[in-house]
Design a protein around this motif. Structure first.
Motif, PDB file in Angstrom:
ATOM      1  N   ALA A 104       0.844  -1.201   0.000  1.00 52.57           N
ATOM      2  CA  ALA A 104       0.000   0.000   0.000  1.00 52.57           C
ATOM      3  C   ALA A 104       0.879   1.250   0.000  1.00 52.57           C
ATOM      4  N   VAL A 105       0.355   2.326  -0.571  1.00 52.51           N
ATOM      5  CA  VAL A 105       1.098   3.590  -0.634  1.00 52.51           C
ATOM      6  C   VAL A 105       1.158   4.206   0.763  1.00 52.51           C
ATOM      7  N   PHE A 106       2.356   4.464   1.211  1.00 51.93           N
ATOM      8  CA  PHE A 106       2.579   5.002   2.556  1.00 51.93           C
ATOM      9  C   PHE A 106       2.818   6.512   2.516  1.00 51.93           C
ATOM     10  N   VAL A 107       3.629   6.953   1.545  1.00 52.80           N
ATOM     11  CA  VAL A 107       3.957   8.375   1.416  1.00 52.80           C
ATOM     12  C   VAL A 107       3.694   8.836  -0.016  1.00 52.80           C
ATOM     13  N   HIS A 108       2.938   9.923  -0.143  1.00 52.39           N
ATOM     14  CA  HIS A 108       2.678  10.535  -1.448  1.00 52.39           C
ATOM     15  C   HIS A 108       3.618  11.727  -1.610  1.00 52.39           C
ATOM     16  N   LEU A 109       4.585  11.596  -2.532  1.00 52.57           N
ATOM     17  CA  LEU A 109       5.495  12.679  -2.850  1.00 52.57           C
ATOM     18  C   LEU A 109       5.124  13.245  -4.219  1.00 52.57           C
ATOM     19  N   PRO A 110       5.535  14.470  -4.515  1.00 53.82           N
ATOM     20  CA  PRO A 110       5.242  15.011  -5.844  1.00 53.82           C
ATOM     21  C   PRO A 110       5.836  14.127  -6.945  1.00 53.82           C
ATOM     22  N   GLY A 111       4.973  13.561  -7.750  1.00 53.41           N
ATOM     23  CA  GLY A 111       5.442  12.764  -8.882  1.00 53.41           C
ATOM     24  C   GLY A 111       5.737  11.312  -8.588  1.00 53.41           C
ATOM     25  N   LYS A 112       5.666  10.886  -7.317  1.00 50.83           N
ATOM     26  CA  LYS A 112       5.910   9.470  -7.033  1.00 50.83           C
ATOM     27  C   LYS A 112       5.297   9.083  -5.697  1.00 50.83           C
ATOM     28  N   GLU A 113       5.112   7.767  -5.542  1.00 51.64           N
ATOM     29  CA  GLU A 113       4.523   7.229  -4.319  1.00 51.64           C
ATOM     30  C   GLU A 113       5.433   6.145  -3.759  1.00 51.64           C
ATOM     31  N   LYS A 114       5.553   6.092  -2.448  1.00 54.39           N
ATOM     32  CA  LYS A 114       6.422   5.111  -1.790  1.00 54.39           C
ATOM     33  C   LYS A 114       5.572   4.199  -0.909  1.00 54.39           C
TER      34      LYS A 114
ATOM     35  N   ILE B  55      11.416  10.914   3.996  1.00 53.59           N
ATOM     36  CA  ILE B  55      10.927  11.876   3.001  1.00 53.59           C
ATOM     37  C   ILE B  55      12.079  12.757   2.521  1.00 53.59           C
ATOM     38  N   GLU B  56      12.894  13.247   3.470  1.00 55.52           N
ATOM     39  CA  GLU B  56      14.032  14.080   3.094  1.00 55.52           C
ATOM     40  C   GLU B  56      14.997  13.332   2.194  1.00 55.52           C
ATOM     41  N   ASN B  57      15.268  12.051   2.533  1.00 56.73           N
ATOM     42  CA  ASN B  57      16.184  11.242   1.722  1.00 56.73           C
ATOM     43  C   ASN B  57      15.667  11.072   0.301  1.00 56.73           C
ATOM     44  N   GLU B  58      14.372  10.817   0.173  1.00 52.54           N
ATOM     45  CA  GLU B  58      13.779  10.633  -1.159  1.00 52.54           C
ATOM     46  C   GLU B  58      13.887  11.919  -1.984  1.00 52.54           C
ATOM     47  N   ILE B  59      13.620  13.046  -1.353  1.00 49.12           N
ATOM     48  CA  ILE B  59      13.664  14.325  -2.068  1.00 49.12           C
ATOM     49  C   ILE B  59      15.101  14.685  -2.445  1.00 49.12           C
TER      50      ILE B  59
ATOM     51  N   ILE C 140       7.589   4.952  20.774  1.00 49.96           N
ATOM     52  CA  ILE C 140       7.812   4.411  19.434  1.00 49.96           C
ATOM     53  C   ILE C 140       7.242   5.346  18.371  1.00 49.96           C
ATOM     54  N   THR C 141       6.079   5.920  18.653  1.00 44.07           N
ATOM     55  CA  THR C 141       5.458   6.858  17.705  1.00 44.07           C
ATOM     56  C   THR C 141       6.356   8.057  17.464  1.00 44.07           C
ATOM     57  N   ASN C 142       6.925   8.635  18.531  1.00 42.80           N
ATOM     58  CA  ASN C 142       7.816   9.790  18.385  1.00 42.80           C
ATOM     59  C   ASN C 142       9.054   9.437  17.561  1.00 42.80           C
ATOM     60  N   ALA C 143       9.606   8.249  17.828  1.00 44.85           N
ATOM     61  CA  ALA C 143      10.781   7.807  17.061  1.00 44.85           C
ATOM     62  C   ALA C 143      10.424   7.613  15.589  1.00 44.85           C
ATOM     63  N   PHE C 144       9.229   7.108  15.328  1.00 47.73           N
ATOM     64  CA  PHE C 144       8.790   6.869  13.955  1.00 47.73           C
ATOM     65  C   PHE C 144       8.519   8.169  13.205  1.00 47.73           C
ATOM     66  N   HIS C 145       8.001   9.167  13.896  1.00 47.53           N
ATOM     67  CA  HIS C 145       7.794  10.466  13.255  1.00 47.53           C
ATOM     68  C   HIS C 145       9.106  10.989  12.669  1.00 47.53           C
ATOM     69  N   LYS C 146      10.180  10.876  13.445  1.00 44.85           N
ATOM     70  CA  LYS C 146      11.497  11.341  12.985  1.00 44.85           C
ATOM     71  C   LYS C 146      11.968  10.525  11.788  1.00 44.85           C
ATOM     72  N   GLN C 147      11.736   9.209  11.824  1.00 40.80           N
ATOM     73  CA  GLN C 147      12.178   8.351  10.724  1.00 40.80           C
ATOM     74  C   GLN C 147      11.409   8.629   9.440  1.00 40.80           C
ATOM     75  N   VAL C 148      10.116   8.896   9.566  1.00 37.15           N
ATOM     76  CA  VAL C 148       9.309   9.209   8.379  1.00 37.15           C
ATOM     77  C   VAL C 148       9.801  10.512   7.756  1.00 37.15           C
ATOM     78  N   ARG C 149      10.064  11.504   8.590  1.00 41.21           N
ATOM     79  CA  ARG C 149      10.581  12.778   8.080  1.00 41.21           C
ATOM     80  C   ARG C 149      11.924  12.565   7.383  1.00 41.21           C
ATOM     81  N   SER C 150      12.789  11.771   8.009  1.00 43.69           N
ATOM     82  CA  SER C 150      14.098  11.490   7.422  1.00 43.69           C
ATOM     83  C   SER C 150      13.949  10.746   6.093  1.00 43.69           C
TER      84      SER C 150
END
Length: 478
Positions: free
Chosen positions: A320-330, A366-370, A354-364
Motif C-alpha cells: 500500500a502507498v505510505f507516502v505521497h510525494l510530488p510525482g511518485k509514491e512510496k 521523506i528528506e532522503n527521497e527528495i 515508538i510513535t515519536n521515534a517513527f515520526h522522525k524516521q518518516v521525516r528522514s
C-alpha cells in the motif's frame, strides 16, 4: 558490526573520490573481477582490524600480514558475489529494494558534498577567534521560552531590578534550561548566542536571542580557564576548525533543505503509520522477551528485525502507498527497507515513545527521497565515480546474501556448543569478574565536556546520572 561497516563504507567511498584519478594498478584478480590498489586501500582503511597476537603483524620483513589477510577476504567477497549472481540473487525483491535504499543514501551524500561541503569557506580570522574562545570555559545559567513577549518582559524587568533569581521565581512560565552549565567554544548551536555569551562580563546577561529551541537568555556566572588551553596547538586548531566546519555545514544544509521542502506538499497515510507502530512494538517485545510497555532499556530495530517485520505485516498493507510525494509514491515495504539501514534505537516500548521515534524516521525518509531525486536531477547517478561506488556496494551486498544463506543452513547442537566452550576456555570457578561504571553518550561534544568535568574533579556517578543515555544504569550512577 554489519551496520557500522555499511555506514562507514558510504562515507569512505565518497572520501576516496576526492583524490586525483591515477592509472589503476591491479593487485589481484578474483574470477572475472579485478581488485585495484585504490579499491584495496579504501576498503582496508574503512574496515576494523582485530589481532589476536603480535604474530598477526609481521613487520620484520616489511610485510604487514593483516593486509595480506584482508586481501584474501576481499578476493573471497568478490567470489561470493559472483556465485550469488550465478544464482540470480540480484533479481530478488529484497536485494533490489535494499540496493535502491543504499543508492539513495549515496546520492544524498554526493549531493551534500556538492551543495554543502564544497561551499564551506573558513577564514583565518574565524579560526583565530575560535582558538581564543577555546581557552575558556563559561559557567552559565540558561533561561528559555517560546514566548517572545514573556522573555523580553523578563529581560526588561531584570534591567530595572537586577534580582535574577527572585525574578525568575515569579515568572513560573519561563524555563530554566540549565543552571551552572559549563560551555566552551562550539557547544552552542547558534554562533550569535556564542558570541554574545563570550562577550559577557560576570553576573551579566545577554538579551533574548532566538534559536531552534526558542528564545534564550544567557547569564555568565564565572569565566574559567580551559584545562585544555595548553594542549598541542595543532590538536587544538583541528578541534576548532572541525567545530566551525560542522556549524557551517549544518547552516548550509538547513538552508538547502528549506529551499527544497518549503511549500512542498507531502501526504503520509497515518492509518498505515499507526499499524506499523503497533507491529514494531510487537516485534520488539517478542525479540527482547518483554511484556511491559514502560520497560526502559536499549531496544534496536536493526536490519534483521526490520526484515522480520516484513513477515508480520499483511502483503496488501506492505504494497500500500505510505507516502505521497510530488510525482511518485512510496510503499510501506520501501519504508521498512529504508528502516533496515537505520538501526533505530528506542528507549522504551510504550506506543508514545515508538510513535515519536517513527515520526522522525518518516521525516528522514521523506528528506532522503527528495534529496536523492535532486541528486538525480543534477546528474550524479551518471558520474563514473558514482557508478563505481554503487557497484562496490552491490558486490558487497551480494556476497553478504550468499554468506548468510550458508550460515543460516548450518545447525549446531547445544552439546556441540558446550563441548567447544569447555575445551577451549576450560571450566573454572576462578573466573575474574569486575564491576565498572560507565557513561554512554552518542554526542562527542558531550563526551568531551564530561571528560573536562572529570579532570576538574567532578564525581563520576553524578555525571553518569546526568549524562548517560543507557536507561537502566542512569538510576544507579552508571
Amino acid at each position: 558490526m554489519k551496520y557500522v561497516y555499511k555506514i562507514l563504507l558510504i562515507l569512505f567511498l565518497f572520501a576516496a573520490n576526492n583524490f586525483a584519478q591515477q592509472p589503476e594498478e591491479i593487485l589481484a584478480r578474483a574470477g572475472n573481477e579485478n581488485i585495484t590498489e585504490e579499491e584495496f586501500i579504501m576498503r582496508f582503511q574503512l574496515t576494523p582490524h582485530f589481532t589476536d597476537t603480535a604474530k598477526d603483524l609481521d613487520l620484520s620483513n616489511g610485510l604487514d600480514s593483516s593486509k595480506k589477510k584482508f586481501l584474501y577476504s576481499l578476493i573471497a567477497e568478490k567470489l561470493w558475489a559472483q556465485k550469488a549472481l550465478q544464482e540470480k540473487s540480484d533479481t530478488n525483491e529484497s536485494f533490489r529494494l535494499s540496493i535502491n535504499s543504499l543508492k539513495n543514501l549515496l546520492l544524498k551524500d554526493g549531493l551534500y558534498k556538492k551543495v554543502v561541503q564544497d561551499k564551506i569557506k573558513i577564514t583565518d580570522e574565524e579560526v583565530k577567534d575560535g582558538m581564543k574562545k577555546f581557552n575558556y570555559i563559561l559557567d552559565v545559567d540558561l533561561i528559555t521560552s517560546i514566548d517572545s513577549n514573556m522573555i523580553w518582559s523578563f529581560y526588561v524587568n531584570l534591567q530595572k531590578t537586577n534580582k535574577f533569581d527572585s525574578l525568575l521565581t515569579t515568572n513560573t512560565k519561563l524555563k530554566e534550561l540549565h543552571k551552572n552549565a559549563e560551555i566552551t567554544f562550539g557547544d552552542f548551536e547558534s554562533e550569535r548566542l556564542e558570541d554574545s555569551a563570550f562577550a559577557l562580563k560576570e553576573k551579566k546577561i545577554t538579551p533574548p536571542i532566538k534559536t531552534k529551541r526558542g528564545w534564550i537568555i544567557v547569564r555568565l556566572n564565572e569565566r574559567k580557564t580551559n584545562p585544555r588551553k595548553d594542549q598541542n596547538p595543532n590538536v587544538k586548531m583541528n578541534i576548532v576548525y572541525n567545530k566551525i566546519r560542522d556549524r557551517k555545514a549544518e547552516l548550509l544544509s538547513g538552508e538547502f533543505l528549506d529551499s527544497l521542502l518549503g511549500g512542498l506538499k507531502v501526504n503520509v497515510n497515518f492509518q498505515l503509520f499507526n499499524k506499523l507502530v503497533d507491529e514494531v512494538q510487537g516485534s520488539l517485545k517478542e525479540n527482547y522477551n518483554v511484556n511491559a510497555d514502560l520497560t526502559n532499556g536499549d531496544f534496536y530495530l536493526d536490519e534483521n528485525l526490520s526484515l522480520k517485520l516484513l513477515k508480520r505485516v499483511e502483503t496488501n498493507l506492505l504494497n500500500a502507498v505510505f507516502v505521497h510525494l510530488p510525482g511518485k509514491e512510496k510503499t510501506v515495504k520501501e519504508f521498512v527497507y529504508y528502516l533496515s539501514h537505520q538501526r533505530l534505537w528506542i528507549s522504551r516500548l510504550d506506543k508514545n515513545t515508538i510513535t515519536n521515534a517513527f515520526h522522525k524516521q518518516v521525516r528522514s525518509f521523506i528528506e532522503n527521497e527528495i534529496l536523492a531525486e535532486q541528486g538525480n536531477k543534477i546528474g550524479l547517478e551518471n558520474l563514473p565515480s558514482f557508478k563505481n561506488d554503487l557497484e562496490h556496494w552491490r558486490q558487497n551486498y551480494l556476497a553478504q546474501l550468499k554468506m548468510n544463506k550458508i550460515w543460516n543452513s548450518i545447525l549446531i547442537s547445544d552439546q556441540e556448543l558446550y563441548d567447544y566452550y569447555k575445551n577451549k576456555y576450560k571450566m573454572s570457578s576462578e573466573i575474574p569478574q569486575v564491576n565498572i561504571l560507565e557513561i554512554l553518550n552518542s554526542n562527542l561534544d558531550v563526551i568531551e565536556k564530561i571528560l573536562r568535568e572529570i579532570e576538574n574533579g567532578a564525581d563520576f556517578k553524578e555525571l553518569a546520572e546526568k549524562y548517560t543515555e543507557r536507561a537502566y544504569t542512569k538510576t544507579n550512577g552508571g
